[in-house]
Design a protein around this motif. Structure first.
Motif, short mmCIF file in Angstrom:
data_model
loop_
_atom_site.label_atom_id
_atom_site.label_comp_id
_atom_site.label_asym_id
_atom_site.label_seq_id
_atom_site.Cartn_x
_atom_site.Cartn_y
_atom_site.Cartn_z
N ALA A 140 -18.09 11.44 -15.54
CA ALA A 140 -17.17 11.86 -14.49
C ALA A 140 -16.50 13.16 -14.91
N THR A 141 -16.42 14.09 -13.96
CA THR A 141 -15.72 15.34 -14.20
C THR A 141 -14.61 15.44 -13.16
N ALA A 142 -13.38 15.62 -13.63
CA ALA A 142 -12.24 15.67 -12.71
C ALA A 142 -11.14 16.55 -13.29
N ASP A 143 -10.24 16.98 -12.42
CA ASP A 143 -9.08 17.76 -12.85
C ASP A 143 -7.90 16.83 -13.06
N LEU A 144 -7.21 17.08 -14.15
CA LEU A 144 -6.03 16.29 -14.52
C LEU A 144 -4.88 17.27 -14.71
N ARG A 145 -3.77 17.00 -14.04
CA ARG A 145 -2.61 17.89 -14.20
C ARG A 145 -2.11 17.86 -15.63
N GLU A 146 -1.57 19.00 -16.06
CA GLU A 146 -1.09 19.11 -17.44
C GLU A 146 0.12 18.19 -17.68
N LYS A 147 1.05 18.20 -16.76
CA LYS A 147 2.26 17.36 -16.90
C LYS A 147 2.09 16.14 -16.01
N ILE A 148 1.78 15.02 -16.65
CA ILE A 148 1.51 13.79 -15.93
C ILE A 148 2.19 12.64 -16.66
N THR A 149 2.74 11.71 -15.91
CA THR A 149 3.44 10.58 -16.52
C THR A 149 2.43 9.53 -16.97
N PRO A 150 2.83 8.63 -17.85
CA PRO A 150 1.93 7.56 -18.27
C PRO A 150 1.44 6.71 -17.08
N GLU A 151 2.30 6.47 -16.11
CA GLU A 151 1.90 5.70 -14.93
C GLU A 151 0.83 6.44 -14.13
N GLN A 152 0.98 7.75 -14.02
CA GLN A 152 -0.01 8.55 -13.30
C GLN A 152 -1.34 8.58 -14.04
N LYS A 153 -1.29 8.58 -15.37
CA LYS A 153 -2.53 8.53 -16.15
C LYS A 153 -3.26 7.21 -15.95
N ILE A 154 -2.52 6.12 -15.87
CA ILE A 154 -3.15 4.81 -15.64
C ILE A 154 -3.89 4.83 -14.30
N VAL A 155 -3.24 5.32 -13.26
CA VAL A 155 -3.87 5.39 -11.94
C VAL A 155 -5.08 6.32 -11.98
N TYR A 156 -4.95 7.45 -12.65
CA TYR A 156 -6.06 8.41 -12.78
C TYR A 156 -7.27 7.74 -13.43
N TYR A 157 -7.06 7.07 -14.56
CA TYR A 157 -8.18 6.44 -15.26
C TYR A 157 -8.74 5.25 -14.47
N GLN A 158 -7.89 4.51 -13.77
CA GLN A 158 -8.39 3.42 -12.93
C GLN A 158 -9.38 3.95 -11.90
N LYS A 159 -9.01 5.01 -11.23
CA LYS A 159 -9.87 5.58 -10.19
C LYS A 159 -11.16 6.15 -10.77
N ILE A 160 -11.06 6.89 -11.86
CA ILE A 160 -12.24 7.50 -12.47
C ILE A 160 -13.21 6.42 -12.96
#
Length: 174
Positions: A140-160
Motif C-alpha cells: 500500500a502506498t499512501a500519504d500520511l500527514r507529518e503531524k498526526i495524533t496517535p488516534e489518527q495513526k490507529i485509524v490510518y493503519y486500520q484503513k490501510i
C-alpha cells in the motif's frame, strides 16, 4: 463535539489517496494456511509504537479471516515500511473582478499553504514457514500527514491494512 471531530477525521483520512497492489504465488493452496505468526524483526522502517499498531491490526484482520496466531505457524508475516517526505505546495486563490461594456478590472493573487506529508509504502509479506518462500505480498502506498495524533495513526493503519488484506486469500481467476 467528540463525534464531529471523529467524523471529520474519518473524512480526511478516507479522502487520502492510497494505492494497493498485490502479488502471490499462483501455485499455492492458501486454504492450507490456518496459523500465522510474525517474524521477530517485523516492522523495519516503522517506529516501535507503529509496529505495535500495525501488528495488532494485521492480527485482528487475519483472525477475522479464520486464522490463528500460533507458536508453530504455517506462515510468517513480515511488515516493513519505506517513507519519503514531500512538501505539499498548494495555494488558495483570491480574486476580485468586474467587467462590462468595454471596461474590465481584475485582481488576483495566491496565498501559499505549505504542509509536509509523508509518502509511506507499507509492505505486508506472507512467507511459508517450512521453506521460507514468499507466497503472498500486498503493498500500500499512501500519504500520511507529518503531524498526526496517535488516534489518527490507529485509524490510518486500520484503513490501510483493511485495504491490503481485502484480497487475501486470493481468488483464482479462471
Amino acid at each position: 463535539m467528540k463525534y464531529g471531530t471523529l467524523l471529520l477525521l474519518l473524512l480526511c483520512i478516507g479522502c487520502s489517496s492510497s494505492k494497493v497492489v498485490y502479488d502471490y504465488d499462483s501455485t499455492t493452496d492458501f486454504s492450507e494456511y490456518k496459523t500465522f505468526n510474525f517474524f521477530e524483526d517485523v516492522g523495519k522502517g516503522l517506529t516501535a509504537l507503529d509496529v505495535k499498531r500495525v501488528t495488532h491490526e494485521v492480527k485482528l484482520a487475519l483472525e477475522a479471516k479464520g486464522m490463528q496466531l500460533s507458536e508453530t505457524p504455517a506462515m510468517y508475516v513480515n511488515i516493513f515500511a519505506e517513507e519519503r517526505e514531500s512538501l505539499n505546495r498548494n495555494t488558495i486563490g483570491v480574486g476580485i473582478g468586474s467587467g462590462g461594456a468595454n471596461v474590465g478590472f481584475g485582481i488576483s493573487g495566491g496565498i501559499p499553504i505549505e504542509s509536509r506529508k509523508i509518502n509511506q509504502q507499507l509492505t505486508i509479506d506472507f512467507v511459508e514457514s517450512k521453506n521460507n518462500q514468499l507466497i503472498w505480498q500486498g503493498i500500500a502506498t499512501a500519504d500520511l500527514r507529518e503531524k498526526i495524533t496517535p488516534e489518527q495513526k490507529i485509524v490510518y493503519y486500520q484503513k490501510i491494512i483493511e485495504k491490503v488484506l481485502d484480497k487475501y486469500p486470493p481468488k483464482d481467476i479462471e
